[in-house]
Scaffold this motif. Structure first.
Motif, mmCIF file in Angstrom:
data_model
loop_
_atom_site.group_PDB
_atom_site.id
_atom_site.type_symbol
_atom_site.label_atom_id
_atom_site.label_comp_id
_atom_site.label_asym_id
_atom_site.label_seq_id
_atom_site.Cartn_x
_atom_site.Cartn_y
_atom_site.Cartn_z
ATOM 1 N N SER A 243 -7.376 2.735 1.468
ATOM 2 C CA SER A 243 -6.818 1.437 2.428
ATOM 3 C C SER A 243 -5.596 0.859 3.297
ATOM 4 N N SER B 173 0.863 3.883 -3.302
ATOM 5 C CA SER B 173 1.199 5.105 -2.706
ATOM 6 C C SER B 173 1.679 6.711 -3.594
ATOM 7 N N VAL C 56 -5.366 3.765 -2.549
ATOM 8 C CA VAL C 56 -4.567 2.883 -1.561
ATOM 9 C C VAL C 56 -4.498 3.589 -0.545
ATOM 10 N N CYS D 109 0.908 -1.158 0.051
ATOM 11 C CA CYS D 109 -0.414 0.110 -0.586
ATOM 12 C C CYS D 109 0.977 0.865 -0.001
#
Length: 246
Positions: free
Chosen positions: A136, A89, A133, A85
């Motif tokens: 998440s 990102s 992202v 992640c």
């Protein structure tokens, strides 16, 4: 005073101040329009907003390199989900900044042939991917903390007394949802960096959604979201412990 000097010395801090001012102009402009302000006043506010936006783009020149360096560091995180992640990102942010730099060159007239509409859309797409992202990652952090909290309670034998049997399946579901909601609120309240990151990303999400036409709102709402997230970003710079790590 010392805190302010340290704050103003950072280019990111200055960019955040410009961002807050830009979205404050967007919010003020929409409010003035609703209250019947003259065309001249509205044009002045829009011009100020455009200048602030252009100034922010200038401050972000070279930010792609910083985002790529951050992605290289994130590759070494031990947690696989966080590694994925955070790295993704930063890569999306790098592409967003690159598109934004091209857009700046077009707006300033350095490269007049730039299709500003196309590059603007590309920029907001990468921005949207980065925010998805980020959210998440926030959801993953919340799930880990909720599981840890629930396991800790079971280990101590202190299960919530509200978990009583109910004849109705809907009542049981509602009861479980209430318990999960209370747990979520407690976790966010006890983890200010995570709470601020969730709110900031959620506010920012409406900006690319509106610009890409995926979820149209209005300039005032976009301005409010941008102003709120900018203030939260400034708080994390003034007080580094409020920034979610890594």
């Amino acid at each position: 005073m010392e805190t302010w000097v340290r704050f103003s010395a950072q280019s990111q801090a200055k960019e955040r101040l410009f961002r807050a001012a830009q979205y404050a102009c967007a919010l003020a402009g929409d409010t003035l329009r609703r209250n019947g302000a003259s065309a001249g006043v509205l044009a002045s506010v829009r011009q100020l907003e455009a200048h602030l936006s252009l100034g922010r783009k200038l401050m972000r020149l070279g930010s792609s390199a910083e985002a790529l360096e951050a992605a290289k560091r994130a590759i070494h995180l031990s947690d696989m989900v966080l590694r994925f992640c955070v790295t993704l990102s930063h890569l999306n942010r790098a592409m967003y900044f690159a598109c934004d730099n091209v857009l700046w060159a077009g707006k300033t007239g350095l490269v007049p042939s730039v299709d500003q509409e196309k590059w603007g859309q590309r920029s907001f797409r990468y921005y949207l991917f980065a925010l998805i992202v980020n959210l998440s990652r926030d959801a993953y952090e919340i799930r880990i903390l909720m599981e840890r909290e629930a396991n800790g309670k079971r280990a101590k034998g202190n299960e919530n007394g509200c978990q009583l049997r109910a004849d109705n399946g809907l009542q049981q579901l509602g009861l479980r949802l209430q318990i999960q909601l209370r747990l979520l609120i407690r976790i966010l309240w006890n983890n200010p960096p995570l709470l601020l990151d969730v709110v900031k990303n959620a506010c920012d999400l409406f900006i690319p959604l509106d610009k890409l036409g995926l979820y149209k709102t209005n300039p005032g709402f976009v301005g409010l979201c941008g102003l709120t997230s900018s203030i939260l970003s400034i708080l994390t710079i003034l007080h580094p412990w409020l920034k979610l790590k890594p």
